[in-house]
Motif scaffolding. Structure first.
Motif, PDB file in Angstrom:
ATOM      1  N   ARG A 160       0.620  -1.143   0.175  1.00  0.00           N
ATOM      2  CA  ARG A 160       0.007   0.012  -0.115  1.00  0.00           C
ATOM      3  C   ARG A 160       0.662   1.310  -0.114  1.00  0.00           C
ATOM      4  NH1 ARG A 160      -4.737  -1.428   4.551  1.00  0.00           N
ATOM      5  NH2 ARG A 160      -5.374  -3.272   3.445  1.00  0.00           N
ATOM      6  N   LEU A 161       2.209   0.991   0.131  1.00  0.00           N
ATOM      7  CA  LEU A 161       2.843   2.249   0.463  1.00  0.00           C
ATOM      8  C   LEU A 161       2.990   3.017  -0.895  1.00  0.00           C
ATOM      9  CD1 LEU A 161       5.906   0.915   2.630  1.00  0.00           C
ATOM     10  CD2 LEU A 161       3.738   2.113   3.281  1.00  0.00           C
ATOM     11  N   GLN A 162       3.099   4.441  -0.762  1.00  0.00           N
ATOM     12  CA  GLN A 162       3.542   5.287  -2.006  1.00  0.00           C
ATOM     13  C   GLN A 162       4.661   6.127  -1.563  1.00  0.00           C
ATOM     14  OE1 GLN A 162       0.411   7.894  -3.549  1.00  0.00           O
ATOM     15  NE2 GLN A 162      -0.681   7.547  -1.448  1.00  0.00           N
ATOM     16  N   PHE A 163       5.530   6.462  -2.505  1.00  0.00           N
ATOM     17  CA  PHE A 163       6.699   7.132  -1.968  1.00  0.00           C
ATOM     18  C   PHE A 163       6.739   8.566  -2.652  1.00  0.00           C
ATOM     19  CE2 PHE A 163       7.499   2.772  -1.269  1.00  0.00           C
ATOM     20  CZ  PHE A 163       8.170   2.930  -0.062  1.00  0.00           C
ATOM     21  N   GLY A 164       6.897   9.642  -2.131  1.00  0.00           N
ATOM     22  CA  GLY A 164       7.464  10.982  -2.609  1.00  0.00           C
ATOM     23  C   GLY A 164       8.579  10.801  -3.328  1.00  0.00           C
ATOM     24  N   HIS A 200      23.223  -6.455  -9.002  1.00  0.00           N
ATOM     25  CA  HIS A 200      23.414  -5.104  -8.491  1.00  0.00           C
ATOM     26  C   HIS A 200      22.120  -4.138  -8.978  1.00  0.00           C
ATOM     27  CE1 HIS A 200      27.639  -6.732  -8.361  1.00  0.00           C
ATOM     28  NE2 HIS A 200      27.663  -5.835  -7.307  1.00  0.00           N
ATOM     29  N   PHE A 201      21.469  -3.241  -8.052  1.00  0.00           N
ATOM     30  CA  PHE A 201      20.640  -2.652  -8.359  1.00  0.00           C
ATOM     31  C   PHE A 201      20.426  -1.384  -7.804  1.00  0.00           C
ATOM     32  CE2 PHE A 201      19.604  -4.169  -4.176  1.00  0.00           C
ATOM     33  CZ  PHE A 201      18.729  -3.187  -3.472  1.00  0.00           C
ATOM     34  N   GLU A 202      19.728  -0.335  -8.418  1.00  0.00           N
ATOM     35  CA  GLU A 202      19.797   0.932  -7.877  1.00  0.00           C
ATOM     36  C   GLU A 202      18.134   1.490  -8.276  1.00  0.00           C
ATOM     37  OE1 GLU A 202      22.497   3.606  -9.555  1.00  0.00           O
ATOM     38  OE2 GLU A 202      24.346   2.971  -8.241  1.00  0.00           O
ATOM     39  N   ILE A 203      17.587   2.160  -7.339  1.00  0.00           N
ATOM     40  CA  ILE A 203      16.263   2.675  -7.336  1.00  0.00           C
ATOM     41  C   ILE A 203      16.274   4.208  -7.322  1.00  0.00           C
ATOM     42  CG2 ILE A 203      13.731   2.810  -6.457  1.00  0.00           C
ATOM     43  CD1 ILE A 203      14.669  -0.182  -5.264  1.00  0.00           C
ATOM     44  N   ALA A 204      15.425   4.810  -8.357  1.00  0.00           N
ATOM     45  CA  ALA A 204      15.365   6.169  -8.318  1.00  0.00           C
ATOM     46  C   ALA A 204      13.739   6.635  -8.464  1.00  0.00           C
ATOM     47  CB  ALA A 204      16.305   6.902  -9.505  1.00  0.00           C
ATOM     48  N   THR A 205      13.435   7.847  -8.140  1.00  0.00           N
ATOM     49  CA  THR A 205      12.247   8.252  -8.313  1.00  0.00           C
ATOM     50  C   THR A 205      12.047   9.410  -9.362  1.00  0.00           C
ATOM     51  OG1 THR A 205      11.549   7.709  -6.004  1.00  0.00           O
ATOM     52  CG2 THR A 205      10.006   9.123  -7.395  1.00  0.00           C
TER      53      THR A 205
END
Length: 1019
Positions: A478-482, A506-511
């Protein structure tokens, strides 16, 4: 009118009585003056006597009494408990200044006490009837009041029954406008050096207060150098101790407060407080775990609505060691009770340099540690949870978590680590919208393997469950991220399917623009038991999705895969066989419900492994894109057109003799679809101008191909040595059409073309390969058989052999059962032996047994029909006399007599020994002799001749050469002609220990071996 004048007679009598009264008054005045003078001169004695008569069990007396300028001065005042003769109260000086005009109004004026001390036993506060007497006394004195009471520094001591000091302190202060009933207009009380049972509680306590209308108002207060130990609480108040958690420890503290108010009903106004704690330490009684803090600074206040506020606070270096004992102390099992209504408003709170160490407990199986700090503002905390419209911040550092419910001696690796993480959220948004302002992770690493936790036990064990149409989402879905960011991340996974599979990435996450972009790089999938190289790899994968809509719609915005390699072969295709098939079913069931708005695949290398035995892997690149496509494999396959690849100049070697050739092909055209590859199917294989060598190598290859097509175990590649352990079976590739054009056939038994048949025969066909069969039965007459390359001889051997060629849909093997009069290897022999041999295209496998040198010997051997005739085997003997054996094997070096039991395990080939391990121990007493020392002894002068040194040398060598033993233990390991071992003898004359090292320094030169090309070139 004139007043009547009394008669003269009456007047004279009145004057006479007046004179008498005057004389009596003068005498009385004189007498009173004399008595007063005497009483004043003897005032101390008189008052002390009066106090003695009126005081009961307590005698009060003083040393001096003076009246100066309207002030009564008492000096050296004391009160003594008469029954025990214990001095209770002492005062160096008491000054009383009454206001005579106010005294009738029950105003006692002012009192000042100096140089006082109080020493009272605790029992005096609990005498029967004392409460009623005190109540009556208070009621009687309630009307009396004091303008002021000044108390100079006074030592107060309360003793227990022993009597030892229970509590002591120094008290001073003043009270203004107080009544004897306890009310006062203003008071300043200072307590210093408060000690409880020889333990200092505080250095200073000062209170400015007032009491009226049944309530106490503390206008200002402070406490310095306070110290509390929970062990003292139990001694002070067992009832209070029973209400506290079962902990031990203490804290140093200081306090400042103002504007507090109390009444009989409790707290009326909470006021404002500043609390400073140092060296906080709390531990369970079992001394495992605890809570510590270097310093705590808190400013508290209570508003008009009764809500407590933490105006600002600072917690430095809190350390929490969470253990089962601490959990049981702080979270005891209890019946559920209705939650009380309370509320705490945190206006500002900061935690710095915190640390948490976790041990597995009943509530949590996780162990590990991490550092933490936080900053809280405008946060409301109540039994209903936390509320705030302001952003809160939590920082974690050096996070390391591991599964705690494992054997600590295994030292499991952490399953989660992170250099640091920063979480920012607004509690109101989280409660109402599941919205997280920001989550930033630096170097998060995750590792899930069977060695560090039971992560995938249920994945294989549990059957596939039907997916609910509208499943209730878990909280994390249910989480949403700014802002969701992860940098330098890595994941390592290992799980047991049909075989162990290891995955690393290997990983990276960006918004970006309210969508999350997941970048995956350097993904590797390995099957350690199959190959060191990955069977599946991706250079880069990018997925874009919006959380939490992705979980609700099961849809990713886009998916792009660039570069990589996958090997479509047994290693990959057997992962989901057997019980692990349920995992594939689960993955397909999940993937079938997911879609992608856009999917792109660029330069994904696909390598087809084991299309046919002997054929090299076939590699090609896959590039395609699709819109609105499901993510299951069948859905993806529909977007790829049929493709064709061409292979040139291929050679198929013999399964047994790699230097021999089964076929040579100029060109092979392979037509396939992605859907076919996923189902191990090739549409068409067309072979142009092949050269086929007909011989035993071809039959072996056909058998291999038949087994390959049926997913059966094949003949191993001779270049990798002995037979490998069986691998999980997988259905073979299916070729719908196998076409051969312009073929040439050469007769080549043993891989060498027959003389006179050098011209190939042409052939062509289009078929699916079919197998035939050939059965044979041989009676083996009694004869002698010799394997020259192994120096192995079978004398008087007879038996029966059943054999079938690989054209029959059965295991291609040859099984023989023999009896042998004698088996010889070099000069060693085995009598009345039995031998069972199995033969197939891989080699010869046998077991044997028989009588040997007074005992029994059995064993097994495997001889592989590769170029080097690789072999392995073992021999075990019981009750064997080693005398004849050592005479044959080591006649010039070592002789050993005695009955022993032992075993030998070895592997090698026809030319050399790879490795041999042997061990034995005796079953009877015996004797050993080192024959190699005979030459050295013979070179010495005869006994009783020569120098003393020669005689000592002869005696030492003869002693070393011959030794009778009771027990012997020997182990050895050889590699080729080199090795090492030991002999340990224990006998009636001591012990002999030999460490044996064998080296081979001879020069070796291998002759050049002929190839198939040499044979073809022969005219």
């Amino acid at each position: 009118m004139k007043q009547e004048t009394p008669p003269p007679k009456r007047r004279r009598r009145l004057l006479r009585w007046m004179r008498r009264l005057f004389y009596l008054g003068c005498i009385g005045i004189v007498l009173l003056a004399g008595a007063g003078w005497w009483a004043w001169s003897e005032r101390v004695t008189v008052v002390n006597s009066l106090l003695l008569r009126l005081g009961g069990d307590v005698q009060v007396k003083f040393a001096a009494l003076d009246w100066v300028n309207g002030v009564l001065h008492l000096k050296e005042v004391s009160a003594t408990h008469v029954p025990t003769a214990q001095r209770l109260v002492e005062a160096g000086r008491i000054e009383w200044q009454p206001d005579w005009r106010e005294l009738r109004g029950k105003n006692l004026g002012s009192v000042k006490i100096e140089g006082g001390s109080v020493d009272i036993p605790l029992t005096m506060f609990s005498k029967p009837g004392s409460g009623k007497a005190a109540a009556d006394g208070t009621a009687a004195a309630s009307a009396w009041r004091l303008d002021s009471l000044d108390l100079a520094s006074t030592k107060v001591t309360i003793r227990d029954e022993k009597p030892a000091p229970l509590m002591s302190a120094t008290v001073q202060g003043n009270v203004r406008g107080g009544t004897m009933a306890g009310a006062f207009e203003a008071a300043v009380i200072k307590v210093t050096d408060l000690v409880w049972q020889d333990k200092p509680l505080l250095s200073s306590l000062q209170v400015e207060a007032a009491m009226k209308d049944g309530k106490i108002e503390i206008k200002k207060g402070s406490l310095r150098a306070g110290h509390i130990d929970l062990a003292w609480v139990k001694a002070f108040s067992p009832a209070l101790s029973d209400q506290l958690p079962p902990l031990r420890g203490g804290v140093q503290f200081e306090w400042e407060g103002h504007d507090l108010a109390f009444s009989r009903d409790g707290l009326i106004a909470g006021g404002t407080h500043e609390l400073r704690l140092k060296n906080l330490s709390l531990q369970p009684l079992a001394d495992a775990g605890g809570v510590k803090a270097a310093a705590v600074e808190v400013k508290l206040s209570q508003d008009l609505n009764g809500v407590w506020h933490v105006e600002h606070g600072l917690l430095l270096k809190p350390e929490i060691e969470w253990t089962p004992e601490l959990e049981a102390a702080l979270l005891p099992k209890s019946e559920s009770k209705q939650a009380s209504a309370w509320k705490l408003q945190v206006d500002g709170m900061e935690v710095r340099d915190g640390k948490v160490v976790l041990s597995p407990t009943k509530l949590s199986p996780v162990a590990g540690e991490f550092g933490w700090s936080t900053k809280l503002v405008a946060l409301e905390i109540s039994p209903a949870g936390m509320r705030s419209a302001s952003k809160q911040r939590l920082v974690l550092e050096n996070l390391s978590l591991r599964w705690g419910r494992m054997d600590p001696s295994l030292k499991p690796r952490p399953f989660a680590t992170a250099k640091n993480g920063v979480l920012e959220l607004v509690p109101d948004k989280l409660r109402e919208l599941w919205f997280v302002e920001s989550l930033v992770l630096d170097e998060p690493h995750f590792e899930f393997t069977p060695e560090n936790g039971p992560w995938f036990d249920k994945v294989v064990a549990e059957p596939v469950k039907p997916l609910s149409a509208n499943p209730e989402p878990t909280w994390w879905r249910r989480l949403q991220f700014g802002m969701l960011t992860a940098q330098g991340g890595a994941v390592a996974v290992a799980m047991k399917l049909a075989e162990r599979v290891e995955i690393s990435t290997h990983f990276e996450i960006a918004t970006e623009q309210a969508k999350q972009r997941l970048s995956i790089a350097d993904t590797r999938v390995r099957i350690p038991t199959r190959a060191n190289l990955p069977v599946l790899s991706f250079e880069k994968v990018e997925a874009v999705a919006a959380l939490p809509e992705m979980w609700r719609t099961r849809r990713v915005e886009s998916l792009k895969l660039t570069g990589g390699q996958t090997e479509v072969g047994d290693a990959l295709m057997t992962l989901f066989s057997g019980q692990a098939a349920v995992v594939e079913e689960k993955a397909e069931a999940v993937a079938a419900r997911w879609t992608a708005g856009k999917i792109e695949v660029e330069k994904l290398g696909v390598t087809l492994m084991s299309i046919a035995p002997g054929l090299p892997p076939v590699r090609f690149d896959v590039t395609f894109s699709a819109n609105e496509t499901p993510l299951d494999l069948d859905g993806l396959a529909e977007n790829v057109e049929p493709q064709q690849i061409v292979l040139t100049r291929l050679r198929i070697p013999s399964p047994h003799e790699p230097l021999r050739t089964v076929a040579e092909m100029d060109m092979i055209q392979v037509t396939y679809t992605l859907d076919g590859l996923l189902h191990r199917r090739i549409d068409r294989v067309e072979i142009v101008s092949p050269l086929l060598y007909v011989g035993e190598d071809l039959f072996w290859y056909v058998e291999n191909y038949r087994k390959f097509m049926k997913g059966e175990e094949q003949v191993p590649d001779a270049t990798v040595g002995p037979t490998q352990p069986p691998k999980p079976r997988v259905p073979g590739w299916r070729v719908d059409t196998l076409a051969v054009a312009d073929g040439r056939l050469v007769l080549a038994p043993k891989g060498v073309p027959l003389r006179g048949f050098s011209k190939p025969f042409p052939f062509s066909f289009t078929t699916k390969l079919e197998s035939g069969q050939l059965d044979a039965e041989f009676e083996i007459p009694t004869d002698n058989y010799t394997l020259e390359h192994l120096k192995l001889e079978f004398r008087g051997m007879k038996g029966k052999v059943l054999f079938n060629l690989p054209m029959k849909d059965r295991n291609n093997n040859l099984t023989e059962t023999f009896t042998v009069e004698q088996v010889r290897w070099k000069q060693l022999h085995l009598e009345k032996a039995h031998l069972s041999v199995t033969y197939d295209t891989n080699g010869i496998y046998g077991t044997f047994g028989g009588a040997a040198y007074g005992g029994y010997v059995n064993g097994a051997f495997d001889i592989y029909l590769d170029e080097a005739y690789t072999w392995d085997g073992w021999v075990s003997g019981v009750g064997v006399d080693l005398g004849p054996v050592t005479t044959v094997m080591f006649p010039r070096y070592f002789l050993l007599n005695g009955v022993v039991e032992g075993k030998i395990i070895a592997t090698g080939n026809k030319s050399e020994l790879y490795q041999a391990d042997g061990e034995f121990k005796n079953r009877s007493r015996g004797k050993f002799s080192i024959a190699a020392l005979n030459d050295m002894i013979a070179a010495l002068p005869q006994a009783m001749t020569g120098t003393l040194t020669d005689q000592i040398t002869r005696i030492g060598l003869e002693t070393l050469r011959d030794f009778e033993y009771d027990s012997v233990d020997s182990k050895a390991r050889f590699y080729g002609r080199e090795g090492r071992g030991h002999l340990r003898f224990i006998g009636p004359y001591g012990a002999r220990n030999f460490d044996i090292n064998v080296y081979d320094h001879r020069w070796k030169e291998e002759p050049r071996k002929p190839t198939t090309a040499d044979a073809v070139a022969t005219p």
